[in-house]
Scaffold this motif. Structure first.
Motif, PDB file in Angstrom:
ATOM      1  N   ASP A  27     101.499  10.456   7.574  1.00 29.85           N
ATOM      2  CA  ASP A  27     102.964  10.492   7.764  1.00 29.85           C
ATOM      3  C   ASP A  27     103.665  11.253   6.634  1.00 29.85           C
ATOM      4  O   ASP A  27     104.897  11.199   6.539  1.00 29.85           O
ATOM      5  N   ARG A  28     102.877  11.921   5.789  1.00 30.48           N
ATOM      6  CA  ARG A  28     103.380  12.806   4.726  1.00 30.48           C
ATOM      7  C   ARG A  28     104.172  12.065   3.657  1.00 30.48           C
ATOM      8  O   ARG A  28     104.904  12.667   2.869  1.00 30.48           O
ATOM      9  N   THR A  29     104.043  10.728   3.599  1.00 32.61           N
ATOM     10  CA  THR A  29     104.703   9.962   2.545  1.00 32.61           C
ATOM     11  C   THR A  29     104.138  10.325   1.174  1.00 32.61           C
ATOM     12  O   THR A  29     104.864  10.357   0.176  1.00 32.61           O
ATOM     13  N   LEU A  30     102.840  10.602   1.146  1.00 26.72           N
ATOM     14  CA  LEU A  30     102.191  10.945  -0.120  1.00 26.72           C
ATOM     15  C   LEU A  30     102.818  12.181  -0.752  1.00 26.72           C
ATOM     16  O   LEU A  30     103.085  12.214  -1.962  1.00 26.72           O
ATOM     17  N   TYR A  31     103.084  13.209   0.084  1.00 28.47           N
ATOM     18  CA  TYR A  31     103.679  14.441  -0.450  1.00 28.47           C
ATOM     19  C   TYR A  31     105.096  14.183  -0.964  1.00 28.47           C
ATOM     20  O   TYR A  31     105.519  14.743  -1.978  1.00 28.47           O
ATOM     21  N   THR A  32     105.825  13.323  -0.259  1.00 26.76           N
ATOM     22  CA  THR A  32     107.192  12.995  -0.689  1.00 26.76           C
ATOM     23  C   THR A  32     107.183  12.302  -2.051  1.00 26.76           C
ATOM     24  O   THR A  32     107.993  12.616  -2.927  1.00 26.76           O
ATOM     25  N   ILE A  33     106.225  11.385  -2.207  1.00 30.94           N
ATOM     26  CA  ILE A  33     106.158  10.636  -3.481  1.00 30.94           C
ATOM     27  C   ILE A  33     105.741  11.553  -4.623  1.00 30.94           C
ATOM     28  O   ILE A  33     106.356  11.570  -5.698  1.00 30.94           O
ATOM     29  N   LEU A  34     104.681  12.354  -4.389  1.00 33.99           N
ATOM     30  CA  LEU A  34     104.152  13.186  -5.472  1.00 33.99           C
ATOM     31  C   LEU A  34     105.034  14.393  -5.763  1.00 33.99           C
ATOM     32  O   LEU A  34     104.881  15.030  -6.817  1.00 33.99           O
ATOM     33  N   SER A  35     105.945  14.721  -4.843  1.00 29.22           N
ATOM     34  CA  SER A  35     106.883  15.804  -5.142  1.00 29.22           C
ATOM     35  C   SER A  35     107.944  15.364  -6.153  1.00 29.22           C
ATOM     36  O   SER A  35     108.629  16.181  -6.747  1.00 29.22           O
ATOM     37  N   LYS A  36     108.072  14.056  -6.306  1.00 29.62           N
ATOM     38  CA  LYS A  36     108.978  13.505  -7.313  1.00 29.62           C
ATOM     39  C   LYS A  36     108.197  13.357  -8.625  1.00 29.62           C
ATOM     40  O   LYS A  36     106.967  13.471  -8.632  1.00 29.62           O
ATOM     41  N   PRO A  37     108.869  13.101  -9.726  1.00 27.14           N
ATOM     42  CA  PRO A  37     108.166  12.961 -11.022  1.00 27.14           C
ATOM     43  C   PRO A  37     107.377  11.657 -11.111  1.00 27.14           C
ATOM     44  O   PRO A  37     107.652  10.789 -11.952  1.00 27.14           O
ATOM     45  N   VAL A  38     106.422  11.487 -10.216  1.00 29.41           N
ATOM     46  CA  VAL A  38     105.562  10.287 -10.219  1.00 29.41           C
ATOM     47  C   VAL A  38     104.127  10.726 -10.501  1.00 29.41           C
ATOM     48  O   VAL A  38     103.520  11.429  -9.674  1.00 29.41           O
ATOM     49  N   PRO A  39     103.564  10.353 -11.650  1.00 31.18           N
ATOM     50  CA  PRO A  39     102.169  10.709 -11.934  1.00 31.18           C
ATOM     51  C   PRO A  39     101.226  10.099 -10.902  1.00 31.18           C
ATOM     52  O   PRO A  39     101.504   9.043 -10.333  1.00 31.18           O
ATOM     53  N   ARG A  40     100.113  10.770 -10.693  1.00 30.72           N
ATOM     54  CA  ARG A  40      99.174  10.288  -9.673  1.00 30.72           C
ATOM     55  C   ARG A  40      98.598   8.923 -10.021  1.00 30.72           C
ATOM     56  O   ARG A  40      98.307   8.125  -9.131  1.00 30.72           O
ATOM     57  N   TYR A  41      98.407   8.661 -11.316  1.00 34.43           N
ATOM     58  CA  TYR A  41      97.847   7.345 -11.664  1.00 34.43           C
ATOM     59  C   TYR A  41      98.839   6.226 -11.345  1.00 34.43           C
ATOM     60  O   TYR A  41      98.443   5.110 -10.996  1.00 34.43           O
ATOM     61  N   GLU A  42     100.142   6.511 -11.445  1.00 36.85           N
ATOM     62  CA  GLU A  42     101.132   5.488 -11.075  1.00 36.85           C
ATOM     63  C   GLU A  42     101.100   5.235  -9.567  1.00 36.85           C
ATOM     64  O   GLU A  42     101.273   4.105  -9.115  1.00 36.85           O
ATOM     65  N   TYR A  43     100.891   6.300  -8.807  1.00 36.33           N
ATOM     66  CA  TYR A  43     100.779   6.133  -7.351  1.00 36.33           C
ATOM     67  C   TYR A  43      99.595   5.216  -7.015  1.00 36.33           C
ATOM     68  O   TYR A  43      99.722   4.274  -6.231  1.00 36.33           O
ATOM     69  N   VAL A  81      90.115   3.847 -13.565  1.00 33.09           N
ATOM     70  CA  VAL A  81      89.934   5.063 -14.374  1.00 33.09           C
ATOM     71  C   VAL A  81      89.201   6.128 -13.559  1.00 33.09           C
ATOM     72  O   VAL A  81      89.616   7.297 -13.507  1.00 33.09           O
ATOM     73  N   VAL A  82      88.103   5.731 -12.887  1.00 34.32           N
ATOM     74  CA  VAL A  82      87.345   6.691 -12.075  1.00 34.32           C
ATOM     75  C   VAL A  82      88.201   7.189 -10.902  1.00 34.32           C
ATOM     76  O   VAL A  82      88.175   8.383 -10.556  1.00 34.32           O
ATOM     77  N   SER A  83      88.977   6.298 -10.296  1.00 32.97           N
ATOM     78  CA  SER A  83      89.850   6.699  -9.182  1.00 32.97           C
ATOM     79  C   SER A  83      90.829   7.769  -9.639  1.00 32.97           C
ATOM     80  O   SER A  83      91.071   8.755  -8.932  1.00 32.97           O
ATOM     81  N   HIS A  84      91.407   7.584 -10.815  1.00 33.10           N
ATOM     82  CA  HIS A  84      92.358   8.578 -11.329  1.00 33.10           C
ATOM     83  C   HIS A  84      91.669   9.916 -11.559  1.00 33.10           C
ATOM     84  O   HIS A  84      92.226  10.973 -11.201  1.00 33.10           O
ATOM     85  N   LEU A  85      90.476   9.882 -12.141  1.00 30.91           N
ATOM     86  CA  LEU A  85      89.748  11.133 -12.402  1.00 30.91           C
ATOM     87  C   LEU A  85      89.443  11.877 -11.100  1.00 30.91           C
ATOM     88  O   LEU A  85      89.482  13.104 -11.046  1.00 30.91           O
ATOM     89  N   LEU A  86      89.132  11.125 -10.036  1.00 32.11           N
ATOM     90  CA  LEU A  86      88.851  11.748  -8.737  1.00 32.11           C
ATOM     91  C   LEU A  86      90.131  12.230  -8.065  1.00 32.11           C
ATOM     92  O   LEU A  86      90.190  13.324  -7.508  1.00 32.11           O
ATOM     93  N   PHE A  87      91.161  11.390  -8.122  1.00 33.97           N
ATOM     94  CA  PHE A  87      92.408  11.691  -7.395  1.00 33.97           C
ATOM     95  C   PHE A  87      93.169  12.848  -8.033  1.00 33.97           C
ATOM     96  O   PHE A  87      93.830  13.621  -7.336  1.00 33.97           O
ATOM     97  N   VAL A  88      93.072  12.971  -9.365  1.00 34.31           N
ATOM     98  CA  VAL A  88      93.821  14.028 -10.032  1.00 34.31           C
ATOM     99  C   VAL A  88      93.244  15.401  -9.701  1.00 34.31           C
ATOM    100  O   VAL A  88      93.929  16.420  -9.795  1.00 34.31           O
ATOM    101  N   GLU A  89      91.959  15.430  -9.295  1.00 35.29           N
ATOM    102  CA  GLU A  89      91.326  16.695  -8.915  1.00 35.29           C
ATOM    103  C   GLU A  89      91.380  16.949  -7.410  1.00 35.29           C
ATOM    104  O   GLU A  89      90.955  17.990  -6.942  1.00 35.29           O
ATOM    105  N   LYS A  90      91.887  15.991  -6.684  1.00 37.84           N
ATOM    106  CA  LYS A  90      91.904  16.098  -5.216  1.00 37.84           C
ATOM    107  C   LYS A  90      92.973  17.099  -4.770  1.00 37.84           C
ATOM    108  O   LYS A  90      94.126  17.035  -5.227  1.00 37.84           O
ATOM    109  N   GLU A  91      92.590  18.000  -3.872  1.00 43.54           N
ATOM    110  CA  GLU A  91      93.547  18.976  -3.358  1.00 43.54           C
ATOM    111  C   GLU A  91      94.332  18.362  -2.209  1.00 43.54           C
ATOM    112  O   GLU A  91      93.763  17.876  -1.241  1.00 43.54           O
ATOM    113  N   LEU A  92      95.659  18.397  -2.345  1.00 45.48           N
ATOM    114  CA  LEU A  92      96.518  17.767  -1.336  1.00 45.48           C
ATOM    115  C   LEU A  92      97.439  18.805  -0.695  1.00 45.48           C
ATOM    116  O   LEU A  92      97.768  19.804  -1.282  1.00 45.48           O
TER     117      LEU A  92
END
Length: 295
Positions: A90-106, A284-295
């Motif tokens: 539903d593209r909510t992820l793009y809406t959240i990450l387009s704002k100043p929200v770090p991926r680890y906070e998500y 910690v591992v989730s953040h390392l994986l998610f920060v490299e994930k192409e969205l």
């Protein structure tokens, strides 16, 4: 000032994401599980009339804890596995990450939302479970006093102690705490798997397999490692196994609670420490994986 607030860690943003996650999960009709659990507990409370009082109370605890564990593990895996794909869909992820929200906070907000929902559900179930167990305990005591025609105060105290041993105690709530800690570890594991999974089904299957292996770690160590290699190699392989899959056997105190045995403070500390270690490690591992994930 604005850029500083964007870069710093913000508990308020995480809480907002967690609250939104709880709302999102509640829309998935998650409360149906609570109604099913209440029905199971009430039915178990008045079933097994041919058993003696001690066995009746044990059966009630056995059935209720079984339902608690199924509820918490299923919600931890399925709800967590659905979150990222649903937000992508539903593209909510793009809406959240387009704002100043770090991926680890998500990620932290999503995980906290799942854990809050499981915790709230377990509290409600614990209240229902404790209420039925208390009523059943009092009813059985009354039936025994009437059936045995107890008149002496000493005999009455003996009967009270006999029934109370399998009745409602604080020990029961430590069993519920163990169920919650195990579910928190499983939810954080599911979140880590979902960060590299190709589908929701893959996340669910892999996490369920890890849960099964995690429950049998002690047995696997005894069968494959005990006395078959050097002590250093055994410790190394045991540590590797514990890293690859969580050692969920640490949280298996429910059977002791059902048998009326006391969960010690030392065992509680081990459960709390183990749960914190796995949750932090998987985050910690989730953040390392998610920060490299192409969205």
């Amino acid at each position: 000032m604005a850029s500083k607030s964007h870069t710093n860690f913000s508990p308020a943003r995480i809480w907002t994401l967690a609250a939104a996650t709880v709302t999102q999960l509640l829309r998935m009709k998650i409360l149906v599980f609570l109604l099913v659990f209440s029905f199971i507990v009430v039915a178990a409370g008045f079933a097994f009339p041919v058993l003696n009082p001690e066995q009746q109370l044990k059966q009630l605890k056995d059935v209720s804890f079984g339902a608690l564990q199924v509820f918490s593990i299923v919600i931890a895996i399925v709800a967590t596995a659905l979150l990222l794909p649903r937000d992508l869909e539903d593209r909510t992820l793009y809406t959240i990450l387009s704002k100043p929200v770090p991926r680890y906070e998500y990620l932290l907000g999503k995980l906290l939302g799942v854990i809050l929902l499981i915790g709230a559900g377990l509290i409600l179930m614990d209240i229902a479970f404790s209420g039925v167990l208390y009523l059943r305990e009092k009813l059985l005591l009354s039936q025994m006093v009437e059936a045995l025609n107890v008149q002496e105060q000493g005999d009455l105290e003996f009967l009270k102690g006999y029934v109370a041993k399998q009745g409602l105690t604080w020990n029961l709530h430590l069993g519920v705490l163990a169920v919650f800690l195990k579910a928190a570890v499983v939810a954080s594991l599911a979140m880590m798997v979902s960060c590299f999974a190709s589908s929701t089904l893959f996340t669910v299957v892999i996490t369920f397999c890890a849960v099964i292996i995690g429950h049998g770690q002690a047995m696997m160590r005894d069968f494959f490692l005990n006395g078959k290699m050097t002590e250093v190699m055994e410790k190394g392989l045991s540590a590797l196994l514990a890293i690859l899959t969580p050692d969920l056997g640490v949280f298996d105190v429910v059977e002791n609670v059902i048998q009326g045995e006391v969960v010690t403070w030392a065992a509680t500390q081990v459960m709390l420490g183990t749960a914190a270690m796995y949750v932090v490690g998987y985050c910690v591992v989730s953040h390392l994986l998610f920060v490299e994930k192409e969205l």
